[in-house]
Scaffold this motif. Structure first.
Motif, PDB file in Angstrom:
ATOM      1  N   GLU A   1       0.894   4.072   1.491  1.00 53.88           N
ATOM      2  CA  GLU A   1       1.233   4.613   2.810  1.00 53.88           C
ATOM      3  C   GLU A   1       2.270   3.741   3.511  1.00 53.88           C
ATOM      4  N   LEU A   2       2.134   2.435   3.385  1.00 56.80           N
ATOM      5  CA  LEU A   2       3.098   1.519   3.991  1.00 56.80           C
ATOM      6  C   LEU A   2       4.443   1.615   3.285  1.00 56.80           C
TER       7      LEU A   2
ATOM      8  N   ASP B   1       6.305   4.498   4.593  1.00 58.51           N
ATOM      9  CA  ASP B   1       6.735   4.350   5.982  1.00 58.51           C
ATOM     10  C   ASP B   1       7.889   3.385   6.170  1.00 58.51           C
TER      11      ASP B   1
ATOM     12  N   TYR C   1       4.845   2.237  16.509  1.00 60.30           N
ATOM     13  CA  TYR C   1       3.551   2.468  15.863  1.00 60.30           C
ATOM     14  C   TYR C   1       3.300   1.466  14.751  1.00 60.30           C
ATOM     15  N   TRP C   2       4.379   1.020  14.094  1.00 62.62           N
ATOM     16  CA  TRP C   2       4.184   0.152  12.941  1.00 62.62           C
ATOM     17  C   TRP C   2       3.775  -1.275  13.313  1.00 62.62           C
TER      18      TRP C   2
ATOM     19  N   GLU D   1       0.849  -1.177   0.000  1.00 58.76           N
ATOM     20  CA  GLU D   1       0.000   0.000   0.000  1.00 58.76           C
ATOM     21  C   GLU D   1       0.892   1.238   0.000  1.00 58.76           C
TER      22      GLU D   1
ATOM     23  N   TYR E   1       1.158  -2.122  14.569  1.00 57.36           N
ATOM     24  CA  TYR E   1      -0.255  -2.257  14.230  1.00 57.36           C
ATOM     25  C   TYR E   1      -0.483  -2.319  12.725  1.00 57.36           C
ATOM     26  N   ARG E   2       0.568  -2.024  11.960  1.00 64.76           N
ATOM     27  CA  ARG E   2       0.432  -1.966  10.503  1.00 64.76           C
ATOM     28  C   ARG E   2       0.775  -3.304   9.843  1.00 64.76           C
TER      29      ARG E   2
END
Length: 299
Positions: A7-8, A11, A171-172, A5, A174-175
């Protein structure tokens, strides 16, 4: 391979293994991270074999460099982890070598971002490499690296491309898809097709390059940090910086006491002041007036 994705993909550069040492974190921080990590569900049927890694022949002139880079990752990231945890870290590195989202060489993966503010494996950009490895642990790391390059697999981490210590909660976490915990490290794979075994098809670049790290940079950073934390040396002068709005003479500190001078403000004892006053009046032939309180007048 299904693409990540957007956004991923953006990041990825910030999804580092960096973490504060557990000893430097507060008990509440560590406990909160442990509880938060436990709350993240493990993927059901999320583990697939990435397949044996056999891309670098031992006869290659680059085999030694690849082994050294991989051993560094094992040592500096997981030297005190159980053996399976050290092997799992090596597998993450080799999984990335074969995934299109990362460089296709061992050293390229390990040193990705080494000259940037954020690096993928924290030891390459935080000065850890300045510490000389402990001989026995380094020998073990080299052995694990050679076995990983020869195709040794860690089944429980499968296609994992990320991990972090269990006492932090990035934070990642959760991704991605949580798939296993080995030692103190929690391992993750990409969600969806990018984390499936079919996406690990990349071929080794055919060469390895280990960058020349500027260790002087780490020494400068350490010196600057030490200087910033040092107590400033006392310098005589005004204790309060004059304000441009203050109305006072150039040599005045604006009605504020300058405690750096030799004198100190003292307030005379009222009793002594009264006795001195009466003595002076008596010497001049005068009788000091006697003050009568209202209660005495009432009598």
């Amino acid at each position: 391979m299904a693409k990540l994705e957007p956004e991923l993909q953006q990041d990825l550069a910030a999804m580092t293994t960096a973490a504060e040492p557990a000893a430097e974190l507060g008990q509440s921080d560590v406990q909160g991270a442990l509880e938060g990590n436990l709350a993240i569900p493990t993927m059901k049927n999320g583990v697939e074999r990435a397949g044996r890694f056999a891309g670098i022949p031992m006869s290659s002139a680059h085999y030694g460099t690849a082994t050294d880079c991989l051993a560094q990752a094992v040592y500096y990231e997981a030297a005190l982890e159980p053996e399976q945890g050290r092997r799992a870290v090596a597998q993450v590195v080799l999984n990335r070598v074969r995934h299109p989202a990362y460089p296709n060489s061992v050293c390229g993966v390990v040193y990705q971002g080494w000259n940037q503010p954020v690096c993928q494996f924290s030891f390459t950009c935080d000065g850890a490499l300045m510490r000389k490895p402990r001989a026995d642990l380094w020998r073990n790391a080299k052995a694990i690296a050679r076995e990983a390059l020869a195709g040794h697999e860690v089944a429980e981490v499968g296609t994992a491309t990320h991990y972090h210590a269990d006492y932090v909660l990035p934070y990642w976490a959760y991704r991605l898809g949580k798939i296993a915990k080995v030692g103190r490290h929690i391992f993750y794979r990409f969600p969806g097709s990018p984390g499936r075994s079919a996406s690990f098809y990349g071929r080794w670049a055919g060469r390895e390059y280990k960058p020349a790290i500027d260790f002087a940079r780490f020494r400068r950073d350490a010196a600057a940090e030490l200087a910033a934390s040092a107590v400033p040396e006392y310098t005589p002068g005004t204790t309060v910086t004059p304000d441009v709005k203050d109305r006072h003479a150039a040599a005045d500190v604006g009605g504020r006491i300058d405690t750096t001078k030799e004198w100190r403000l003292t307030i005379p004892d009222p009793v002594q002041l009264s006795a001195s006053y009466h003595s002076t009046l008596s010497g001049q032939g005068e009788v000091p007036a006697i003050t009568i309180s209202s209660s005495e007048q009432a009598q």
